[in-house]
Each structure stands twice: as C-alpha cells, then as structure tokens.
Motif scaffolding. Structure first.
Motif, PDB file in Angstrom:
ATOM      1  N   ILE A  24       0.842  -1.203   0.000  1.00 56.35           N
ATOM      2  CA  ILE A  24       0.000   0.000   0.000  1.00 56.35           C
ATOM      3  C   ILE A  24       0.873   1.247   0.000  1.00 56.35           C
ATOM      4  O   ILE A  24       0.629   2.202  -0.748  1.00 56.35           O
ATOM      5  CB  ILE A  24      -0.940   0.002   1.225  1.00 56.35           C
ATOM      6  CG1 ILE A  24      -1.958  -1.121   1.127  1.00 56.35           C
ATOM      7  CG2 ILE A  24      -1.657   1.355   1.348  1.00 56.35           C
ATOM      8  CD1 ILE A  24      -2.803  -1.297   2.376  1.00 56.35           C
ATOM      9  N   LYS A  25       1.905   1.235   0.838  1.00 52.37           N
ATOM     10  CA  LYS A  25       2.805   2.387   0.937  1.00 52.37           C
ATOM     11  C   LYS A  25       3.479   2.666  -0.408  1.00 52.37           C
ATOM     12  O   LYS A  25       3.545   3.817  -0.862  1.00 52.37           O
ATOM     13  CB  LYS A  25       3.869   2.118   2.013  1.00 52.37           C
ATOM     14  CG  LYS A  25       4.662   3.335   2.432  1.00 52.37           C
ATOM     15  CD  LYS A  25       3.819   4.228   3.306  1.00 52.37           C
ATOM     16  CE  LYS A  25       4.621   5.320   3.945  1.00 52.37           C
ATOM     17  NZ  LYS A  25       3.788   6.205   4.790  1.00 52.37           N
ATOM     18  N   VAL A  26       3.966   1.616  -1.050  1.00 51.57           N
ATOM     19  CA  VAL A  26       4.627   1.788  -2.350  1.00 51.57           C
ATOM     20  C   VAL A  26       3.615   2.240  -3.403  1.00 51.57           C
ATOM     21  O   VAL A  26       3.906   3.099  -4.241  1.00 51.57           O
ATOM     22  CB  VAL A  26       5.302   0.469  -2.779  1.00 51.57           C
ATOM     23  CG1 VAL A  26       5.885   0.603  -4.188  1.00 51.57           C
ATOM     24  CG2 VAL A  26       6.407   0.096  -1.796  1.00 51.57           C
TER      25      VAL A  26
ATOM     26  N   PHE B 223      -7.556   6.333  -3.629  1.00 56.10           N
ATOM     27  CA  PHE B 223      -8.702   5.663  -4.243  1.00 56.10           C
ATOM     28  C   PHE B 223      -8.286   4.845  -5.462  1.00 56.10           C
ATOM     29  O   PHE B 223      -8.878   3.810  -5.767  1.00 56.10           O
ATOM     30  CB  PHE B 223      -9.780   6.677  -4.639  1.00 56.10           C
ATOM     31  CG  PHE B 223     -10.678   7.089  -3.504  1.00 56.10           C
ATOM     32  CD1 PHE B 223     -11.196   6.143  -2.626  1.00 56.10           C
ATOM     33  CD2 PHE B 223     -11.024   8.420  -3.313  1.00 56.10           C
ATOM     34  CE1 PHE B 223     -12.030   6.512  -1.581  1.00 56.10           C
ATOM     35  CE2 PHE B 223     -11.858   8.800  -2.271  1.00 56.10           C
ATOM     36  CZ  PHE B 223     -12.359   7.838  -1.399  1.00 56.10           C
ATOM     37  N   GLN B 224      -7.267   5.306  -6.186  1.00 55.77           N
ATOM     38  CA  GLN B 224      -6.779   4.551  -7.333  1.00 55.77           C
ATOM     39  C   GLN B 224      -6.100   3.259  -6.882  1.00 55.77           C
ATOM     40  O   GLN B 224      -6.244   2.215  -7.526  1.00 55.77           O
ATOM     41  CB  GLN B 224      -5.816   5.408  -8.153  1.00 55.77           C
ATOM     42  CG  GLN B 224      -6.490   6.581  -8.839  1.00 55.77           C
ATOM     43  CD  GLN B 224      -5.503   7.550  -9.465  1.00 55.77           C
ATOM     44  OE1 GLN B 224      -4.328   7.585  -9.097  1.00 55.77           O
ATOM     45  NE2 GLN B 224      -5.983   8.347 -10.419  1.00 55.77           N
ATOM     46  N   VAL B 225      -5.365   3.328  -5.773  1.00 54.10           N
ATOM     47  CA  VAL B 225      -4.741   2.125  -5.215  1.00 54.10           C
ATOM     48  C   VAL B 225      -5.818   1.111  -4.840  1.00 54.10           C
ATOM     49  O   VAL B 225      -5.718  -0.081  -5.146  1.00 54.10           O
ATOM     50  CB  VAL B 225      -3.879   2.476  -3.986  1.00 54.10           C
ATOM     51  CG1 VAL B 225      -3.403   1.206  -3.275  1.00 54.10           C
ATOM     52  CG2 VAL B 225      -2.678   3.320  -4.407  1.00 54.10           C
ATOM     53  N   THR B 226      -6.873   1.580  -4.178  1.00 50.82           N
ATOM     54  CA  THR B 226      -7.946   0.684  -3.761  1.00 50.82           C
ATOM     55  C   THR B 226      -8.670   0.089  -4.957  1.00 50.82           C
ATOM     56  O   THR B 226      -8.995  -1.103  -4.975  1.00 50.82           O
ATOM     57  CB  THR B 226      -8.954   1.437  -2.871  1.00 50.82           C
ATOM     58  OG1 THR B 226      -8.259   1.995  -1.753  1.00 50.82           O
ATOM     59  CG2 THR B 226     -10.031   0.498  -2.365  1.00 50.82           C
ATOM     60  N   PHE B 227      -8.917   0.912  -5.979  1.00 47.79           N
ATOM     61  CA  PHE B 227      -9.598   0.403  -7.173  1.00 47.79           C
ATOM     62  C   PHE B 227      -8.756  -0.672  -7.855  1.00 47.79           C
ATOM     63  O   PHE B 227      -9.268  -1.739  -8.230  1.00 47.79           O
ATOM     64  CB  PHE B 227      -9.880   1.545  -8.149  1.00 47.79           C
ATOM     65  CG  PHE B 227     -10.469   1.085  -9.459  1.00 47.79           C
ATOM     66  CD1 PHE B 227     -11.796   0.679  -9.530  1.00 47.79           C
ATOM     67  CD2 PHE B 227      -9.698   1.048 -10.615  1.00 47.79           C
ATOM     68  CE1 PHE B 227     -12.345   0.248 -10.738  1.00 47.79           C
ATOM     69  CE2 PHE B 227     -10.238   0.616 -11.817  1.00 47.79           C
ATOM     70  CZ  PHE B 227     -11.564   0.212 -11.871  1.00 47.79           C
ATOM     71  N   GLY B 228      -7.462  -0.399  -8.024  1.00 42.37           N
ATOM     72  CA  GLY B 228      -6.585  -1.390  -8.649  1.00 42.37           C
ATOM     73  C   GLY B 228      -6.508  -2.668  -7.830  1.00 42.37           C
ATOM     74  O   GLY B 228      -6.477  -3.777  -8.389  1.00 42.37           O
ATOM     75  N   ARG B 229      -6.501  -2.511  -6.525  1.00 45.21           N
ATOM     76  CA  ARG B 229      -6.461  -3.680  -5.639  1.00 45.21           C
ATOM     77  C   ARG B 229      -7.713  -4.538  -5.806  1.00 45.21           C
ATOM     78  O   ARG B 229      -7.622  -5.755  -5.962  1.00 45.21           O
ATOM     79  CB  ARG B 229      -6.333  -3.205  -4.190  1.00 45.21           C
ATOM     80  CG  ARG B 229      -6.386  -4.307  -3.159  1.00 45.21           C
ATOM     81  CD  ARG B 229      -6.274  -3.744  -1.746  1.00 45.21           C
ATOM     82  NE  ARG B 229      -6.163  -4.805  -0.767  1.00 45.21           N
ATOM     83  CZ  ARG B 229      -5.962  -4.599   0.541  1.00 45.21           C
ATOM     84  NH1 ARG B 229      -5.857  -3.368   1.008  1.00 45.21           N
ATOM     85  NH2 ARG B 229      -5.859  -5.635   1.368  1.00 45.21           N
ATOM     86  N   LEU B 230      -8.880  -3.898  -5.790  1.00 44.11           N
ATOM     87  CA  LEU B 230     -10.128  -4.640  -5.914  1.00 44.11           C
ATOM     88  C   LEU B 230     -10.288  -5.249  -7.304  1.00 44.11           C
ATOM     89  O   LEU B 230     -10.779  -6.381  -7.442  1.00 44.11           O
ATOM     90  CB  LEU B 230     -11.309  -3.713  -5.605  1.00 44.11           C
ATOM     91  CG  LEU B 230     -11.503  -3.370  -4.124  1.00 44.11           C
ATOM     92  CD1 LEU B 230     -12.523  -2.252  -3.967  1.00 44.11           C
ATOM     93  CD2 LEU B 230     -11.943  -4.599  -3.349  1.00 44.11           C
ATOM     94  N   LEU B 231      -9.870  -4.513  -8.334  1.00 47.83           N
ATOM     95  CA  LEU B 231      -9.990  -5.023  -9.695  1.00 47.83           C
ATOM     96  C   LEU B 231      -9.127  -6.274  -9.877  1.00 47.83           C
ATOM     97  O   LEU B 231      -9.587  -7.285 -10.437  1.00 47.83           O
ATOM     98  CB  LEU B 231      -9.577  -3.946 -10.686  1.00 47.83           C
ATOM     99  CG  LEU B 231      -9.728  -4.280 -12.173  1.00 47.83           C
ATOM    100  CD1 LEU B 231     -11.196  -4.530 -12.523  1.00 47.83           C
ATOM    101  CD2 LEU B 231      -9.157  -3.152 -13.038  1.00 47.83           C
TER     102      LEU B 231
ATOM    103  N   GLY C  75      -3.575  -6.569  -5.028  1.00 48.23           N
ATOM    104  CA  GLY C  75      -4.883  -7.132  -5.356  1.00 48.23           C
ATOM    105  C   GLY C  75      -4.832  -8.614  -5.663  1.00 48.23           C
ATOM    106  O   GLY C  75      -5.594  -9.407  -5.097  1.00 48.23           O
ATOM    107  N   ALA C  76      -3.910  -9.014  -6.555  1.00 48.08           N
ATOM    108  CA  ALA C  76      -3.861 -10.406  -6.983  1.00 48.08           C
ATOM    109  C   ALA C  76      -3.439 -11.332  -5.852  1.00 48.08           C
ATOM    110  O   ALA C  76      -3.997 -12.427  -5.690  1.00 48.08           O
ATOM    111  CB  ALA C  76      -2.902 -10.540  -8.167  1.00 48.08           C
TER     112      ALA C  76
END
Length: 319
Positions: free
Chosen positions: A47-49, A57-65, A245-246
């Motif tokens: 998350i930090k990186v 929000f972009q980090v969270t979206f990419g994680r969920l996707l 995410g993966a």
C-alpha cells in the motif's frame, strides 16, 4: 456441498462402501498458513509503495480489480455461479462497503501520513473492536471475563503503541484515526454478514467473488469524483498495486478459504497475530521506517489482548 445420494440398490442394513479418500492439497496447510501470513503482512508495505505513484482511491480500485479477476478465474475453474437472489446482492453490496471499499481506502489514505508499521499494528486491533461490538450486537456471543480482560489489555497496548504518556507527540492523529477506523470496519462488516448472509445457499467463494466485484463497482463510481486519470503508470507502484490485489486480496482469500475448510476457522484466524509482526519487519527492513521501543512492545500487548478475546469457553464434557 454434499454429493447427491445414489438410488438405494441394497437393503438398509448393508454396509455402504467406503467413501473415496479426499484429495490432499499439494502444499501442507502450515506452508499455506505461512504464505498467507507473509502475503497479508506485506500488504501494508505494498500500500505504501502504491501510494507513491497513485492516489489512495486509485490504489484501492486497482487492488479490488486485480483481486476480483483472480476470484473470477477461481470461480470459473470450480464452476461456481454468482448468487441469483437480488436480496443477497443487496446484502453483499453493504458487505463490500464495510469489508473492502471502506477499509482498503482508509488504509491507503492513512499511509500517506503514517508508516506502514503503524498501519499493520492498527489492523491487529480488529479483533478488539469485534469483541467490543459483540457486547451489543451479537447476543449469542456473550463475553467471558477472560475475553473482557483481553479487550482491556489490547487497548492498553494501543495506547502504548501511540505513546499516550507523551501526549501522542509526533503522531499523525488523522492518519492513525483512519487506520483504526479501517480496523473497526472489518468487524462491522462481519457482524452484518453473519446476520444477513448465513444460509444464503451460495458458496463462500461465490459470495466473496461477488462481494469483491461490488466493491470494485463502488470504487469505479467514486474515482471520477475525487481523482483524475493518471498521466503515466510508474512501474514499481503499478506492480505493487497489482500484487496487492492479486496476492493480498485474491490469492489470500483462496488460501484462507482452504485453511478454514481443512483446519477450521479457529486455527485459520490465528494468522491475524502474525500480520503486525511481518508488517513491522517489512517496513523497518525494506522501507527504512523508524521504530521506537514502544511500538513493538505495544504491538505484542495488542496481539496478546486480541488472542484473549478469541478464546472460547470449553464445552462441558458429557459423561
């Protein structure tokens, strides 16, 4: 799921043939337990990186996707179908908010101003929040004196981590509050799931995959309101988000699902106590984050308190 019953072709007194032996997993459960601990422990570093190159929000979206893609493949391989009930989807929408969209976003925003080590320790308070909520939300989950003592011990550990005796000097209050709210969001979501989705008829994999999909939809709706499309895609943050995410969301769910089936939820949930240790080690060694004495000491107290809150009274032995 139970296999369909074959038509009876012999008297009821006949001994049924032995069931075929269950297929053993390729990896021993202890190896998978260690892998799950490492994956979730390193999530806070990722998350930090990720936030070094993208908005939270972009980090969270990419994680969920990415997580949804992994579970979609798993569902296709196992021929699992999404739930059909509209009511189930409505409950999953709420669950996705409290278990995915909200806590993932809060942790991403928190790590803009606090170290990943502190975020990982805040995450360990989730069982403590769950214990506190169970006092009023789950009447069938009555606390024992030992578990109440664990609750008190755990919050003493939180105050130790935060350096309460120093007046929280040097602490980013907003970021820390976000991380603690993220850890509170998890038990709220699980309590909601227990009350609304028990006995839904769908498998855990199907429910979780559908839940992550809805979380992705929620973030897709939020992104245009608070962020703009990135002008470029820096390599390291992009890899961190995809791995988050993966691995940290998709593969981790599959590992946890298998562990619960094989060794039970009590043993599987013990992974929670290793996460802050690994998150701290990763943050210090790989990100160079500073660590004062009260952080590891307080973290150990938090873990001890959380462990006490998870103890259940032994069932009375029948004569």
């Amino acid at each position: 799921m139970s296999a369909p019953t074959a038509p009876r072709t012999r008297p009821p007194s006949d001994t049924p043939p032995p069931a075929p032996p269950a297929r053993r997993p390729v990896l021993d459960w202890r190896v998978r337990f260690a892998a799950l601990s490492l994956i979730w422990g390193f999530s806070f570093l990722l998350i930090k990186v990720g936030t070094d190159g993208y908005a939270p929000f972009q980090v969270t979206f990419g994680r969920l996707l990415s997580g949804t893609a992994v579970l979609a493949v798993a569902m296709a391989v196992r021929r699992e179908r999404p739930p059909r009930s509209g009511r189930t989807w409505a409950h999953l929408f709420v669950a996705a908010f409290f278990l995915n969209a909200l806590p993932f976003s809060l942790f991403a925003y928190a790590e803009l101003t606090i170290p990943s080590t502190l975020a990982g320790i805040c995450n360990a308070t989730s069982p403590l929040w769950g214990m506190a909520l169970s006092l009023v939300a789950l009447s069938e989950d009555r606390p024992t004196r030992r578990r109440v003592a664990g609750l008190g011990l755990g919050f003493i550990g939180v105050l130790t981590v935060l350096g309460a005796w120093q007046g929280f000097t040097g602490l980013d209050v907003t970021g820390t509050a976000m991380a603690l709210l993220a850890s509170l969001s998890y038990p709220i979501g699980w309590i909601y799931v227990r009350r609304t989705l028990a006995g839904s008829g769908s498998s855990t994999l199907a429910l979780t995959g559908s839940q992550l999909f809805l979380g992705t939809v929620q973030l897709a709706l939020v992104l245009p309101l608070f962020t703009t499309a990135p002008a470029h895609f820096p390599l390291l943050p992009t890899l961190a988000v995809v791995a988050l995410g993966a691995l940290g969301t998709g593969l981790a769910v599959l590992l946890q699902y298998g562990l619960v089936q094989e060794v039970g939820p009590t043993t599987a949930q013990m992974v929670t106590y290793f996460i802050p240790v690994i998150a701290t080690a990763a943050g210090v060694t790989l990100l160079g984050e500073r660590l004062s004495w009260n952080t590891p000491v307080g973290a150990l107290v938090v873990i001890a308190g959380a462990a006490l809150t998870q103890l259940r009274p032994r069932a009375a032995t029948q004569p």
